[in-house]
Design an enzyme around this catalytic site. Structure first.
Site, PDB file in Angstrom:
ATOM      1  N   ASN A   9       0.860  -1.185   0.000  1.00 39.40           N
ATOM      2  CA  ASN A   9       0.000   0.000   0.000  1.00 39.40           C
ATOM      3  C   ASN A   9       0.899   1.238   0.000  1.00 39.40           C
ATOM      4  OD1 ASN A   9      -1.780   2.064   0.539  1.00 39.40           O
ATOM      5  ND2 ASN A   9      -2.296   1.371   2.615  1.00 39.40           N
ATOM      6  N   TRP A  10       0.982   1.880  -1.141  1.00 34.25           N
ATOM      7  CA  TRP A  10       1.895   3.034  -1.263  1.00 34.25           C
ATOM      8  C   TRP A  10       1.323   4.297  -0.628  1.00 34.25           C
ATOM      9  CZ3 TRP A  10       3.851   2.680  -7.097  1.00 34.25           C
ATOM     10  CH2 TRP A  10       4.511   1.452  -7.258  1.00 34.25           C
ATOM     11  N   LYS A  11       0.063   4.240  -0.232  1.00 36.40           N
ATOM     12  CA  LYS A  11      -0.611   5.413   0.366  1.00 36.40           C
ATOM     13  C   LYS A  11      -0.447   6.641  -0.533  1.00 36.40           C
ATOM     14  CE  LYS A  11      -0.145   3.248   4.809  1.00 36.40           C
ATOM     15  NZ  LYS A  11      -0.140   3.371   6.254  1.00 36.40           N
ATOM     16  N   HIS A  95      -9.605   1.015   4.799  1.00 40.80           N
ATOM     17  CA  HIS A  95      -8.327   1.239   5.477  1.00 40.80           C
ATOM     18  C   HIS A  95      -8.551   2.205   6.638  1.00 40.80           C
ATOM     19  CE1 HIS A  95      -4.269   2.554   6.354  1.00 40.80           C
ATOM     20  NE2 HIS A  95      -3.869   1.432   5.797  1.00 40.80           N
ATOM     21  N   GLU A  97      -6.967   4.621   7.809  1.00 34.37           N
ATOM     22  CA  GLU A  97      -6.763   6.056   7.548  1.00 34.37           C
ATOM     23  C   GLU A  97      -8.008   6.672   6.922  1.00 34.37           C
ATOM     24  OE1 GLU A  97      -3.105   5.592   5.380  1.00 34.37           O
ATOM     25  OE2 GLU A  97      -2.097   5.014   7.239  1.00 34.37           O
ATOM     26  N   GLU A 167      -5.395  -5.024  10.421  1.00 34.36           N
ATOM     27  CA  GLU A 167      -4.367  -4.025  10.668  1.00 34.36           C
ATOM     28  C   GLU A 167      -4.681  -3.267  11.956  1.00 34.36           C
ATOM     29  OE1 GLU A 167      -2.369  -2.738   6.724  1.00 34.36           O
ATOM     30  OE2 GLU A 167      -4.230  -1.617   6.910  1.00 34.36           O
ATOM     31  N   GLY A 173       2.299   2.255  10.697  1.00 28.75           N
ATOM     32  CA  GLY A 173       3.231   3.372  10.535  1.00 28.75           C
ATOM     33  C   GLY A 173       3.904   3.797  11.821  1.00 28.75           C
ATOM     34  N   SER A 212       3.364  -2.170  10.278  1.00 25.49           N
ATOM     35  CA  SER A 212       4.815  -2.174  10.488  1.00 25.49           C
ATOM     36  C   SER A 212       5.481  -3.514  10.152  1.00 25.49           C
ATOM     37  CB  SER A 212       5.151  -1.737  11.918  1.00 25.49           C
ATOM     38  OG  SER A 212       4.701  -0.413  12.145  1.00 25.49           O
ATOM     39  N   GLY A 233       2.792  -1.186   4.272  1.00 26.58           N
ATOM     40  CA  GLY A 233       2.772   0.243   3.979  1.00 26.58           C
ATOM     41  C   GLY A 233       4.179   0.742   3.707  1.00 26.58           C
ATOM     42  N   GLY A 234       4.761   1.382   4.698  1.00 25.49           N
ATOM     43  CA  GLY A 234       6.069   2.030   4.557  1.00 25.49           C
ATOM     44  C   GLY A 234       7.116   1.182   3.844  1.00 25.49           C
TER      45      GLY A 234
HETATM   46  P1  PGA Z   1       2.730   0.265   7.632  1.00 25.15           P
HETATM   47  O1  PGA Z   1       1.268   0.454   7.006  1.00 25.15           O
HETATM   48  O2  PGA Z   1       3.298  -1.005   7.069  1.00 25.15           O
HETATM   49  O3  PGA Z   1       3.498   1.484   7.216  1.00 25.15           O
HETATM   50  O4  PGA Z   1       2.550   0.167   9.118  1.00 25.15           O
HETATM   51  C1  PGA Z   1       0.405  -0.617   6.772  1.00 25.15           C
HETATM   52  C2  PGA Z   1      -0.876  -0.136   6.152  1.00 25.15           C
HETATM   53  O5  PGA Z   1      -1.376   0.927   6.530  1.00 25.15           O
HETATM   54  O6  PGA Z   1      -1.435  -0.784   5.239  1.00 25.15           O
END
Ligand code: PGA
Length: 251
Positions: A9-11, A95, A97, A167, A173, A212, A233-234
């Site tokens: 997930n590149w956000k 998600h 967010e 998640e 993050g 993470s 994510g990251g």
């Molecule tokens: P993260 O994000 O790996 O940076 O914790 C995961 C996600 O939000 O899908």
């Protein structure tokens, strides 16, 4: 046997130049044949990614899609049918967010889930508890309710062609990862919740862990019986790191 999956997930990250670099980095990765690999770029870059990864077995997904399946008067949104036309196969729905920052409610997510499936786009439905909810002992209740909102409206068969990502919000993050056992406990509960209605769906639905995940902790997480891969994510913004996570899922 469920086929493991690793999704990046590149956000809201990337420029045309950095996306081109990431595509190149991904193209150079040796990816395990037994793992489904997918990336979720910002919508703006979906075409660039699909064209850039042509011939590489990496699927592309969107991070969001509209509540209506077909194109129409809905300013700022992208219809699932348009994503399919662009070559997308998957879409993230719910998600944290989007739930927390954009206020997406269960009622909206149900519409998005149904609209996506109506177009043949596979939802990756995200669930997870906040730190406060975990500390109050409400993790399974919260996750169970998020899942039930879909099952209640769309039926258990909706998950026959969807993926679930657990998640924990406190792990996204933050560098804080759920321990493999903490994650497994929730994944097991999710599978049991599915099994209570349909054993076959429960057996076949892939449950990804996100929060993470890095190359250093992936193997341990993916080794748990009910964890079928990860939503990253990251670490998915670094092709080598992401490639290593994909390889961990293949072992
Ligand atoms: P993260 O994000 O790996 O940076 O914790 C995961 C996600 O939000 O899908």
């Amino acid at each position: 046997m469920r086929r493991p999956m690793v999704a990046g997930n590149w956000k809201m990250h990337g420029t045309r130049a950095s996306v081109a670099e990431l595509i190149k980095g991904l193209s150079d990765q040796a990816l395990p044949s037994g793992v489904d690999v997918a990336v979720f770029p910002p919508s703006l870059f979906i075409t660039q990614v699909i064209e850039g990864l042509e011939g590489k077995s990496i699927a592309t997904g969107a991070q969001n899609s509209a509540v209506e399946p077909q194109q129409g008067a809905l300013t700022g949104e992208v219809a699932p049918s348009q994503l399919v036309d662009a070559g997308c196969e998957l879409v993230l729905i719910g998600h944290s967010e989007r739930r927390q920052i954009l206020g997406e409610q269960d009622s909206t997510l149900i519409l998005k889930f149904a609209a996506a499936q109506a177009c043949g786009l596979k939802p990756v439905f995200c669930v997870g508890e906040t730190l406060e909810e975990r500390e109050a002992g409400k993790t399974l209740e919260v996750v169970g309710r998020q899942l039930d909102s879909i099952i209640g409206q769309l039926g258990i068969k909706a998950f026959a062609d969807a993926i679930i990502a657990y998640e924990p919000v406190w792990a996204i993050g933050t560098g804080l990862t759920a321990t493999p056992q903490q994650a497994q406990d929730v994944h097991k509960a999710i599978r049991e919740q599915l099994a209570a209605q349909d054993a076959e769906v429960a057996q076949n639905t892939r449950l990804l862990y996100g929060g993470s995940v890095k190359a250093a902790n992936a193997a341990e997480l993916f080794g748990m019986p009910d964890i079928d891969g990860g939503l990253i994510g990251g670490a998915s913004l670094n092709a080598d790191e992401f490639g290593a996570i994909c390889r961990a899922a293949g072992n």
